[in-house]
Design an enzyme around this catalytic site. Sequence first.
Site, PDB file in Angstrom:
ATOM      1  N   GLY A  20       0.833  -1.207   0.000  1.00  0.00           N
ATOM      2  CA  GLY A  20       0.000   0.000   0.000  1.00  0.00           C
ATOM      3  C   GLY A  20       0.860   1.247   0.000  1.00  0.00           C
ATOM      4  O   GLY A  20       2.083   1.181  -0.168  1.00  0.00           O
ATOM      5  N   PHE A  21       0.197   2.372   0.202  1.00  0.00           N
ATOM      6  CA  PHE A  21       0.903   3.660   0.138  1.00  0.00           C
ATOM      7  C   PHE A  21       2.012   3.742   1.195  1.00  0.00           C
ATOM      8  O   PHE A  21       3.203   3.850   0.865  1.00  0.00           O
ATOM      9  CB  PHE A  21      -0.135   4.772   0.309  1.00  0.00           C
ATOM     10  CG  PHE A  21       0.440   6.116   0.604  1.00  0.00           C
ATOM     11  CD1 PHE A  21       1.368   6.698  -0.256  1.00  0.00           C
ATOM     12  CD2 PHE A  21       0.051   6.811   1.744  1.00  0.00           C
ATOM     13  CE1 PHE A  21       1.903   7.949   0.024  1.00  0.00           C
ATOM     14  CE2 PHE A  21       0.575   8.060   2.021  1.00  0.00           C
ATOM     15  CZ  PHE A  21       1.505   8.624   1.166  1.00  0.00           C
ATOM     16  N   LEU A  26       0.220  -2.946   8.837  1.00  0.00           N
ATOM     17  CA  LEU A  26      -0.391  -1.801   8.149  1.00  0.00           C
ATOM     18  C   LEU A  26      -1.596  -2.218   7.308  1.00  0.00           C
ATOM     19  O   LEU A  26      -2.302  -1.370   6.772  1.00  0.00           O
ATOM     20  CB  LEU A  26       0.642  -1.122   7.229  1.00  0.00           C
ATOM     21  CG  LEU A  26       1.968  -0.695   7.877  1.00  0.00           C
ATOM     22  CD1 LEU A  26       2.882  -0.047   6.828  1.00  0.00           C
ATOM     23  CD2 LEU A  26       1.747   0.266   9.028  1.00  0.00           C
ATOM     24  N   TYR A  84     -14.740   3.164  11.004  1.00  0.00           N
ATOM     25  CA  TYR A  84     -13.285   3.103  10.796  1.00  0.00           C
ATOM     26  C   TYR A  84     -12.557   3.473  12.088  1.00  0.00           C
ATOM     27  O   TYR A  84     -11.673   2.741  12.548  1.00  0.00           O
ATOM     28  CB  TYR A  84     -12.896   4.048   9.652  1.00  0.00           C
ATOM     29  CG  TYR A  84     -11.408   4.104   9.406  1.00  0.00           C
ATOM     30  CD1 TYR A  84     -10.716   2.990   8.947  1.00  0.00           C
ATOM     31  CD2 TYR A  84     -10.694   5.276   9.635  1.00  0.00           C
ATOM     32  CE1 TYR A  84      -9.348   3.038   8.734  1.00  0.00           C
ATOM     33  CE2 TYR A  84      -9.329   5.342   9.418  1.00  0.00           C
ATOM     34  CZ  TYR A  84      -8.664   4.221   8.963  1.00  0.00           C
ATOM     35  OH  TYR A  84      -7.297   4.275   8.759  1.00  0.00           O
ATOM     36  N   LYS A 142     -10.240   0.856  14.305  1.00  0.00           N
ATOM     37  CA  LYS A 142      -8.822   1.100  14.606  1.00  0.00           C
ATOM     38  C   LYS A 142      -8.609   1.196  16.123  1.00  0.00           C
ATOM     39  O   LYS A 142      -7.576   0.767  16.644  1.00  0.00           O
ATOM     40  CB  LYS A 142      -8.351   2.373  13.912  1.00  0.00           C
ATOM     41  CG  LYS A 142      -8.062   2.166  12.441  1.00  0.00           C
ATOM     42  CD  LYS A 142      -6.852   1.251  12.284  1.00  0.00           C
ATOM     43  CE  LYS A 142      -6.344   1.179  10.871  1.00  0.00           C
ATOM     44  NZ  LYS A 142      -5.117   0.375  10.763  1.00  0.00           N
TER      45      LYS A 142
END
Length: 322
Positions: free
Chosen positions: A10-11, A73, A146, A150
């Site tokens: 991912g980023f 991640l 979200y 988290k």
Amino acid sequence: MRVLITGGAGFLGSHLSDALIARGHEVYVLDTGSIAKVRHLLGEPAFHYIHDSIFNLELLDGLTSKVDLVYHLAAVVGVEHYVADPYETLNVNVNGTQNVLKAAYKYNRRVIFGSTSEVYGRNPKVPWRENDDRVLGATTVDRWCYATSKAVGEHFCFAYHRMGLPVTVLRFFNVYGPRLDHVDVGRVFTIFMGQLLRGADLTIVGDGRQTRCFTYVSDAVEAMVQAGLRPEVNGEVINVGTEEETSILEFAQLMLKLFGPSKSRIRFVNQEEVYGPGYEDIPRRVPDTTKMRTLLGVVPRVSLEEGLRRTIEWFRKEYRQS
Ligand code: UDP
């Protein structure tokens, strides 16, 4: 070190992979997504790409057993994703995180968990210190799934830490840079970038006075690397970001300026036009970065103007080629 990065394609993960490979570490990336962001690393002998999931428990077990450090991640990220698919968000971010922690606990491997500034919700008292309150809306508003997912991930980290697992939580604040999502989707940068490339107007949600602290990816990566190198931050949660607060209107104006001549202008839109119902914006989001500076020794180095210049340049080249 041998390092496993879940979500390493991912980023953030791809930039972290670059940094760890450059420092001579061996990197194992476990990711279900596209290979595009790490393709340039495939020729590196120290880079291993495993296109699979944190729900493949046997594989996760094997990988965890052979590394020294795990960066977790892998997650469902981005407003449009968690508004569109709350089930997947909760499943990956809660159950997936538990899978990773369980495997790490079995082999006593240190974990760095990628969390988010979203966990503070819309607490009006900024800047936010790591032990500040979480202020969230109703569970009927999808946006909060979200933040909640988290936060549950963080609670699992602290619970495992109590049982002896070495784990550190990092909360990222609006990180941007090359390879962030595709244009037109994802974060505000990529949406504005897509609009600039098409000569369309930049859609500012609301009055544009809501603020964010945009963090250039190399600064976030430095914090991740330092966290991995410092066992003394086990059990800590640390904000990762800059304290430079920017309104979305200023952000749009700066992007227009740095992009140069274009047909795009600024257009104020109703939030439902962009996100549909079930969304609630956060008026201000600012970290207190004392812990990042003192415990990790990291000081943000890249200004918004410089970071945006680099990122716009990268996206321009990328989309000229495709
Ligand atoms: N935003 C905007 N126009 C857009 C997309 C986003 O004005 O086309 C605003 C959004 O309402 C929020 C900010 O930009 O206030 C940052 O949004 P993003 O989705 O990047 O991340 P967030 O910080 O909200 O998680």
